[in-house]
Design an enzyme around this catalytic site. Structure first.
Site, PDB file in Angstrom:
ATOM      1  N   ASP A  51      -6.001   1.949  -3.726  1.00  0.00           N
ATOM      2  CA  ASP A  51      -7.187   1.964  -2.967  1.00  0.00           C
ATOM      3  C   ASP A  51      -7.554   3.097  -2.207  1.00  0.00           C
ATOM      4  O   ASP A  51      -8.700   3.066  -1.555  1.00  0.00           O
ATOM      5  CB  ASP A  51      -7.258   0.591  -2.216  1.00  0.00           C
ATOM      6  CG  ASP A  51      -6.120   0.623  -1.092  1.00  0.00           C
ATOM      7  OD1 ASP A  51      -5.357   1.619  -0.870  1.00  0.00           O
ATOM      8  OD2 ASP A  51      -6.431  -0.361  -0.046  1.00  0.00           O
ATOM      9  N   ASP A 110      -2.834   6.243  -3.465  1.00  0.00           N
ATOM     10  CA  ASP A 110      -1.448   5.699  -2.841  1.00  0.00           C
ATOM     11  C   ASP A 110      -0.921   4.609  -3.804  1.00  0.00           C
ATOM     12  O   ASP A 110      -1.319   4.185  -5.199  1.00  0.00           O
ATOM     13  CB  ASP A 110      -1.858   5.081  -1.564  1.00  0.00           C
ATOM     14  CG  ASP A 110      -2.790   4.057  -1.570  1.00  0.00           C
ATOM     15  OD1 ASP A 110      -3.446   3.751  -2.562  1.00  0.00           O
ATOM     16  OD2 ASP A 110      -3.108   3.135  -0.545  1.00  0.00           O
ATOM     17  N   ASP A 147      -1.213   1.338  -3.858  1.00  0.00           N
ATOM     18  CA  ASP A 147      -1.784   0.116  -4.683  1.00  0.00           C
ATOM     19  C   ASP A 147      -3.088   0.673  -5.116  1.00  0.00           C
ATOM     20  O   ASP A 147      -4.301   0.028  -5.691  1.00  0.00           O
ATOM     21  CB  ASP A 147      -2.045  -1.045  -3.707  1.00  0.00           C
ATOM     22  CG  ASP A 147      -2.698  -0.483  -2.417  1.00  0.00           C
ATOM     23  OD1 ASP A 147      -2.969   0.538  -2.150  1.00  0.00           O
ATOM     24  OD2 ASP A 147      -3.628  -1.385  -2.095  1.00  0.00           O
ATOM     25  N   SER A 191       0.859  -1.124   0.071  1.00  0.00           N
ATOM     26  CA  SER A 191      -0.092  -0.031  -0.063  1.00  0.00           C
ATOM     27  C   SER A 191       0.761   1.217   0.262  1.00  0.00           C
ATOM     28  O   SER A 191       1.765   1.464  -0.975  1.00  0.00           O
ATOM     29  CB  SER A 191      -1.058  -0.100   1.196  1.00  0.00           C
ATOM     30  OG  SER A 191      -2.020   0.985   1.086  1.00  0.00           O
TER      31      SER A 191
END
Length: 450
Positions: free
Chosen positions: A248, A244, A246, A105
């Site tokens: 999400d 961010d 990733d 993340s």
């Protein structure tokens, strides 16, 4: 013993750690892939999707997972670099047995993690995680050569997800005439987000879209919005959007260069849903959600619940109440009427739709919520750090006495980093700063004595 205490490897968001150290080492990840494949294989042969962000270690971990899954007799479909919500979506639409995300993340490149989705695109149940952990304790036994799993590349994965994102924007609308700055954090959205917004008609200015395996989240993305702010101002853009690593999470920047965080974005989407009579029930936030968000929802007669920090807890509360909208201050927003997990691109498109329909700017839309001054300090910790230390308890009580009924205090251990998060908020910004630093010092001293 609680389920959380019983966990050996899974945290609040999968399995995460430093690359090269167990559990994020190639030998351990091979065993993990085998354990997952063995558990899923009990219900018959099938396929598992694997996607990743742009970290250099993704190549290694992808190969390790593929090997383990194959050893258990499970086929793998490799998606390459893709946002986490894309993997949730594709797991559903490709009717896979599970989806695996290789990502840490918002963390630096030297960390990585493994997250899972079930066939519905939701997080794994506690029961299934326990079965996988139990399987990890057994000896790895490879299936007969005739039963080994195969691996294929899904070459059209980006295009499928781009079309999905575009479909979440009203078909009669266009972003023509809008100037939008996108910061993709040198992460998984780098080749997705610019196409989505351009194809919807916007003039797009790209930031952090050249990942090299090491620069993910490095002075860019939703956790470092300084470049985004400056570019929005320099380009006189209508809005800035930052994801961010990733994809999400999302935060936004208005035309005045002010950050619009997850709480404010959640308020904007909820207010728009309410005006369109599509707000199903209320909204779920977390214990970290700003007190101003709670008060704003109260003023608009929107029910509001606080869950523990972590998207799985927000999602659980949504399902328990049969609601569709929830999120975190960090920008991890869940719109269950669109996707089964936090989706930065879709959430941003929800906000742009609210702007489009209302004819109001982002600054105007967020004005209905007055944020309380809030400070959060991350204090490094280890497993010995004790928040029940008498000195820490005394510091918390003293802080609450100083704030009285105009603020609140929260200390919690992070589920993704080795830190204690010390959060203080209240009406008086100076007092909030003083109290937060005093509390952080008390926690730090407790760690040193442990």
């Amino acid at each position: 013993m609680t389920q959380k205490q019983a966990r050996r490897y899974f945290g609040t968001d999968g399995i995460r750690g430093r690359v090269g150290q167990a559990p994020i080492s190639p030998d351990w990840i091979v065993k993990l892939g085998w354990a997952v494949g063995s558990v899923l294989g009990r219900e018959g042969h099938g396929k598992v999707l694997i996607g990743k962000d742009t970290r250099i270690s993704g190549y290694m971990l992808e190969s390790a997972l593929e090997a383990g899954l194959s050893a258990a007799g499970m086929d793998t479909h490799l998606l390459g670099p893709m946002p986490t919500p894309a993997i949730a979506y594709l797991t559903r639409t490709l009717r896979a047995r599970a989806g695996i995300v290789i990502s840490a993340s918002h963390n630096p490149y030297y960390d990585n993690g493994i997250k899972f989705f079930n066939t519905d695109g939701s997080k794994l149940s506690d029961e299934l995680e326990t079965l996988i952990e139990d399987q990890l304790e057994r000896t790895l036994i490879t299936v007969d050569a005739r039963a080994l799993g195969k691996a294929v590349r899904v070459v059209d994965a980006p295009g499928r997800y781009i079309e999905f994102c575009k479909s979440s924007f009203p078909s009669g609308f266009t972003l023509k005439g809008w100037k939008i700055v996108l910061d993709c954090a040198n992460g998984a959205t780098y080749h997705i987000a610019p196409s989505v917004f351009r194809e919807l008609g916007a003039e797009v200015i790209e930031l952090a879209v050249k990942p090299d395996g090491f620069n993910i989240n490095e002075n860019c993305g939703s956790t470092y919005p300084q470049s985004l702010i400056q570019t929005v101002l320099n380009e006189q853009a209508d809005v800035g959007i930052a994801f961010d690593g990733d994809g999400d999470r999302v935060i936004m920047v208005d035309a005045q260069g002010e950050i619009v965080d997850g709480d404010e974005l959640l308020f904007i989407i909820a207010q728009w849903y309410q005006s369109q009579e599509r707000l199903k029930g209320g909204v779920v936030g977390t214990v970290m959600s700003n007190l101003g968000l709670e008060h704003a929802f109260l003023a608009h007669n929107i029910p509001f619940l606080r869950a523990s920090v972590g998207d799985r807890y927000v999602l659980a509360a949504l399902k328990q109440n049969n609601w569709t909208l929830g999120g975190e201050s960090s920008g991890h927003l869940i719109c269950l009427d669109a996707n089964t997990t936090g989706d930065g691109i879709v959430s941003a498109l929800r906000v742009l739709t609210a702007m489009h329909i209302s004819g109001r700017t982002l600054t105007e839309l967020k004005s209905g919520m007055k944020k309380y001054p809030q400070t959060m300090i991350n204090v490094p910790c280890d497993k010995h750090t004790d928040l029940n230390d008498p000195a820490v308890i005394h510091a918390v009580k003293a802080a609450e006495l100083r704030l009285k009924d105009t603020g609140r205090v929260l200390l919690r251990r992070s589920g993704t980093e080795s830190v204690i998060r010390v959060m203080v908020e209240g009406q008086d910004a100076v007092l909030v700063q003083e109290v937060s630093h005093t509390l952080a010092e008390a926690v730090q001293n407790s760690r040193q004595l442990a």
